[in-house]
Design a protein around this motif. Structure first.
Motif, PDB file in Angstrom:
ATOM      1  N   ALA A 195       0.827  -1.218   0.000  1.00  0.00           N
ATOM      2  CA  ALA A 195       0.000   0.000   0.000  1.00  0.00           C
ATOM      3  C   ALA A 195       0.860   1.268   0.000  1.00  0.00           C
ATOM      4  O   ALA A 195       0.535   2.247  -0.670  1.00  0.00           O
ATOM      5  N   THR A 196       1.990   1.225   0.723  1.00  0.00           N
ATOM      6  CA  THR A 196       2.813   2.435   0.812  1.00  0.00           C
ATOM      7  C   THR A 196       3.412   2.808  -0.542  1.00  0.00           C
ATOM      8  O   THR A 196       3.458   3.962  -0.934  1.00  0.00           O
ATOM      9  N   LEU A 197       3.834   1.758  -1.292  1.00  0.00           N
ATOM     10  CA  LEU A 197       4.416   2.013  -2.612  1.00  0.00           C
ATOM     11  C   LEU A 197       3.359   2.619  -3.545  1.00  0.00           C
ATOM     12  O   LEU A 197       3.614   3.575  -4.282  1.00  0.00           O
ATOM     13  N   LEU A 198       2.149   2.046  -3.446  1.00  0.00           N
ATOM     14  CA  LEU A 198       1.058   2.557  -4.273  1.00  0.00           C
ATOM     15  C   LEU A 198       0.813   4.034  -3.963  1.00  0.00           C
ATOM     16  O   LEU A 198       0.701   4.870  -4.867  1.00  0.00           O
ATOM     17  N   LYS A 199       0.771   4.359  -2.677  1.00  0.00           N
ATOM     18  CA  LYS A 199       0.544   5.758  -2.262  1.00  0.00           C
ATOM     19  C   LYS A 199       1.629   6.673  -2.828  1.00  0.00           C
ATOM     20  O   LYS A 199       1.367   7.763  -3.302  1.00  0.00           O
ATOM     21  N   LEU A 200       2.856   6.143  -2.746  1.00  0.00           N
ATOM     22  CA  LEU A 200       3.994   6.931  -3.228  1.00  0.00           C
ATOM     23  C   LEU A 200       3.839   7.211  -4.732  1.00  0.00           C
ATOM     24  O   LEU A 200       4.022   8.339  -5.205  1.00  0.00           O
ATOM     25  N   LEU A 201       3.478   6.150  -5.486  1.00  0.00           N
ATOM     26  CA  LEU A 201       3.320   6.311  -6.936  1.00  0.00           C
ATOM     27  C   LEU A 201       2.238   7.326  -7.257  1.00  0.00           C
ATOM     28  O   LEU A 201       2.397   8.181  -8.138  1.00  0.00           O
ATOM     29  N   VAL A 202       1.113   7.233  -6.556  1.00  0.00           N
ATOM     30  CA  VAL A 202       0.008   8.175  -6.782  1.00  0.00           C
ATOM     31  C   VAL A 202       0.483   9.603  -6.500  1.00  0.00           C
ATOM     32  O   VAL A 202       0.229  10.529  -7.268  1.00  0.00           O
ATOM     33  N   VAL A 239       3.566  10.793  -6.566  1.00  0.00           N
ATOM     34  CA  VAL A 239       4.519  11.240  -7.597  1.00  0.00           C
ATOM     35  C   VAL A 239       3.765  11.592  -8.875  1.00  0.00           C
ATOM     36  O   VAL A 239       4.009  12.628  -9.503  1.00  0.00           O
ATOM     37  N   GLY A 240       2.815  10.730  -9.251  1.00  0.00           N
ATOM     38  CA  GLY A 240       2.006  10.983 -10.456  1.00  0.00           C
ATOM     39  C   GLY A 240       1.277  12.305 -10.364  1.00  0.00           C
ATOM     40  O   GLY A 240       1.283  13.113 -11.304  1.00  0.00           O
ATOM     41  N   THR A 241       0.667  12.532  -9.211  1.00  0.00           N
ATOM     42  CA  THR A 241      -0.085  13.783  -9.032  1.00  0.00           C
ATOM     43  C   THR A 241       0.843  14.986  -9.176  1.00  0.00           C
ATOM     44  O   THR A 241       0.529  15.963  -9.854  1.00  0.00           O
ATOM     45  N   LEU A 242       2.008  14.865  -8.543  1.00  0.00           N
ATOM     46  CA  LEU A 242       2.984  15.966  -8.619  1.00  0.00           C
ATOM     47  C   LEU A 242       3.379  16.251 -10.070  1.00  0.00           C
ATOM     48  O   LEU A 242       3.467  17.399 -10.499  1.00  0.00           O
ATOM     49  N   ALA A 262       2.852  19.573 -12.114  1.00  0.00           N
ATOM     50  CA  ALA A 262       4.021  20.269 -12.676  1.00  0.00           C
ATOM     51  C   ALA A 262       3.799  20.579 -14.158  1.00  0.00           C
ATOM     52  O   ALA A 262       4.039  21.701 -14.617  1.00  0.00           O
ATOM     53  N   VAL A 263       3.309  19.571 -14.910  1.00  0.00           N
ATOM     54  CA  VAL A 263       3.104  19.774 -16.343  1.00  0.00           C
ATOM     55  C   VAL A 263       2.051  20.857 -16.585  1.00  0.00           C
ATOM     56  O   VAL A 263       2.237  21.771 -17.386  1.00  0.00           O
ATOM     57  N   VAL A 264       0.925  20.729 -15.840  1.00  0.00           N
ATOM     58  CA  VAL A 264      -0.133  21.742 -15.982  1.00  0.00           C
ATOM     59  C   VAL A 264       0.423  23.119 -15.618  1.00  0.00           C
ATOM     60  O   VAL A 264       0.159  24.112 -16.291  1.00  0.00           O
ATOM     61  N   GLY A 265       1.250  23.132 -14.586  1.00  0.00           N
ATOM     62  CA  GLY A 265       1.834  24.408 -14.150  1.00  0.00           C
ATOM     63  C   GLY A 265       2.707  25.023 -15.227  1.00  0.00           C
ATOM     64  O   GLY A 265       2.577  26.205 -15.550  1.00  0.00           O
ATOM     65  N   VAL A 266       3.571  24.211 -15.807  1.00  0.00           N
ATOM     66  CA  VAL A 266       4.476  24.715 -16.848  1.00  0.00           C
ATOM     67  C   VAL A 266       3.678  25.201 -18.058  1.00  0.00           C
ATOM     68  O   VAL A 266       3.916  26.290 -18.594  1.00  0.00           O
TER      69      VAL A 266
END
Ligand code: C2O
Ligand code: CU
Length: 493
Positions: A3-10, A12-15, A19-23
């Motif tokens: 579960a922790t890895l999944l949370k981490l991936l989500v 990172v993905g969100t970030l 970031a892309v939308v921001g740029v």
């Protein structure tokens, strides 16, 4: 997956998405042009390896207003004209009616002919063209205040208004005039005409000198405003000069059948020792002019453009014409005529050397996403300003990494073509103000900075110019108080 890895991936993905939308958002925000701006506020000032002028501190460092850059010797005009811009229905010979914009109710506008050396005065009036008008003397190296660029050298002339242009006709040859306000729309609709500077001495008695102005009105190609065949009587033995003017966005391939001919001038400069040719198409860039000359034979001669119904047939009895030509070679201005001395050449020492790379990339133009033209990698207004000083010898290398041809037009100057794709020009010196740069072409040009001002340098496919393929050559110490957009409604492109 823990579960922790999944949370981490989500996370990172969100970030990443943020970031892309921001740029993208930042790029979009930054690309928006303000409602009104000064052309000198934009662009990266480049000095081409030359000295950085002291009085030029980047932005608004100048002292000289473009309005002061007028003809030095004034006095009474030798030739005077008034041109009134107004809406009108343009009737073509076929009966087709075009909802157009005109000078004096006609398009092409009145053909203006003056003699070399004359002081020319033209008063422009705007009767009812709501978007405003101006007049640019395409190819004539006028003082900057007479250049007719709305928002740079004058304010657009709005309905009821007027503007008077005064300049000395120093050059010789074939030019044209057109509005430089909302030009991508207004030129197409009819606001243009031929401008010819003839030698001061009288033409030989009987010689025939005609313009052939190509223009596409809403998909109907015309020559001198006629969408069909024009027949004209010319006696055998008569010297004939035809001045080909392309007012469209794309190149026109002119054919001349029934005679040997010479290409005697390009963009208002005579060629040196042009030899007779035949079965050769002459490709005139959008905005460009080529003059051809021949002695009238005892049979018909016809000027045409492949696939055009519009054509000009000359014949001794005024009745003749010719079938459409088949085949033929293409005229090459880089290898025609003979070399002769020029004031500078490829071996000269250049004060400044600039690069003008035309490209295309995805991005935002004034907030609009899409594939946009670029100059040296930047989308308008993120384009260079070439800063020069009076007297500089300037070299410009133009490349084209797009799939379109770009007729590049520098205001106020004539440039000498030094080389094309690494090969030196081998014939007559080739001076140009409107040069077709084909996909993958590389041209080296040189010009003398001898006409102070702020000058447009743009693609004369006016659609491309309106899409951002435009920049300026600015003399150090010159500024314009005028603004694009805003209350003066200035929209040069
Ligand atoms: Cu014929 Cu800037 O134009
Ligand atoms: Cu272009």
């Amino acid at each position: 997956m823990p579960a922790t890895l999944l949370k981490l991936l989500v996370a990172v993905g969100t970030l990443l998405v943020v970031a892309v939308v921001g740029v993208l958002g930042w790029a979009w925000w930054n690309s928006r042009l303000p409602e009104t701006y000064n052309v000198m506020d934009y662009g990266a000032h480049e000095y081409g390896g030359g000295t950085v002028p002291g009085e030029h501190t980047g932005h608004h460092g100048g002292a000289l207003d473009v309005a002061q850059l007028k003809e030095a010797k004034q006095g009474p005009a030798d030739s005077r004209f008034t041109l009134t811009a107004r809406k009108a229905t343009i009737k073509l010979a076929s009966g087709r009616a075009i909802d157009g914009l005109t000078f004096d109710g006609q398009s092409p506008g009145p053909e203006l002919r003056v003699r070399q050396g004359e002081l020319v005065e033209v008063t422009l009036k705007n009767e009812d063209v709501e978007q405003g008008v101006s007049i640019h003397w395409h190819g004539v190296d006028v003082p900057n205040a007479e250049d007719g660029v709305a928002g740079v050298t004058q304010d657009a002339v709005m309905p009821g208004g007027s503007y008077t242009y005064r300049f000395r006709a120093k050059q010789l040859g074939t030019f044209w005039y057109h509005t430089h306000q909302a030009s991508s729309k207004e030129v197409r609709r009819g606001l243009f005409g031929a401008f010819v500077i003839e030698p001061a001495a009288d033409r030989p008695a009987g010689a025939v000198d005609l313009v052939a102005v190509a223009h596409d009105f809403d998909g109907t190609p015309t020559l001198n405003g006629n969408d069909g065949l024009t027949k004209q009587q010319v006696a055998a033995g008569t010297p004939v000069r035809l001045r080909l003017i392309n007012t469209d966005n794309t190149p026109q391939r002119f054919t001349l059948e029934g005679t040997l001919f010479r290409v005697v001038a390009i963009d208002g400069t005579d060629l040196n020792e042009p030899q007779p040719i035949e079965n050769t198409t002459v490709n005139v860039p959008g905005g460009g002019r080529y003059d051809v000359a021949f002695t009238m034979p005892p049979s018909a001669v016809e000027l045409g453009i492949p696939d055009y119904a519009a054509a000009l047939a000359l014949s001794p009895d005024g009745q003749g014409d010719l079938p459409p030509p088949t085949g033929g070679t293409e005229f090459d201005p880089a290898a025609y005529g003979r070399p002769t001395k020029t004031p500078f050449d490829a071996s000269s020492r250049f004060d400044r050397q600039f690069v003008f790379d035309i490209g295309r990339k995805p991005g935002f133009l004034d907030g609009r996403p899409g594939m946009h033209w670029t100059i040296n990698g930047g989308i308008y207004p993120d384009v260079p300003v070439f800063v020069v000083e009076q007297g500089d010898l300037v070299k410009v290398t133009i490349t084209n990494d797009t799939k379109s041809v770009h007729p590049m037009h520098l205001h106020g100057h004539h440039a000498l073509v030094l080389s094309r794709n690494g090969e030196a020009v081998s014939g007559s010196p080739w001076w140009t103000d409107t040069l077709d740069v084909e996909p993958n072409d590389r041209y080296e040009l040189a010009f003398r900075a001898d006409n102070p001002g702020i000058w447009m340098d743009h693609c004369h496919n006016l659609k491309h110019a309106a899409e951002g393929l435009t920049m300026h050559v600015a003399y150090a110490g010159v500024e314009t108080p005028l603004r694009v957009g805003g209350r003066a409604h200035n929209h040069p492109e």
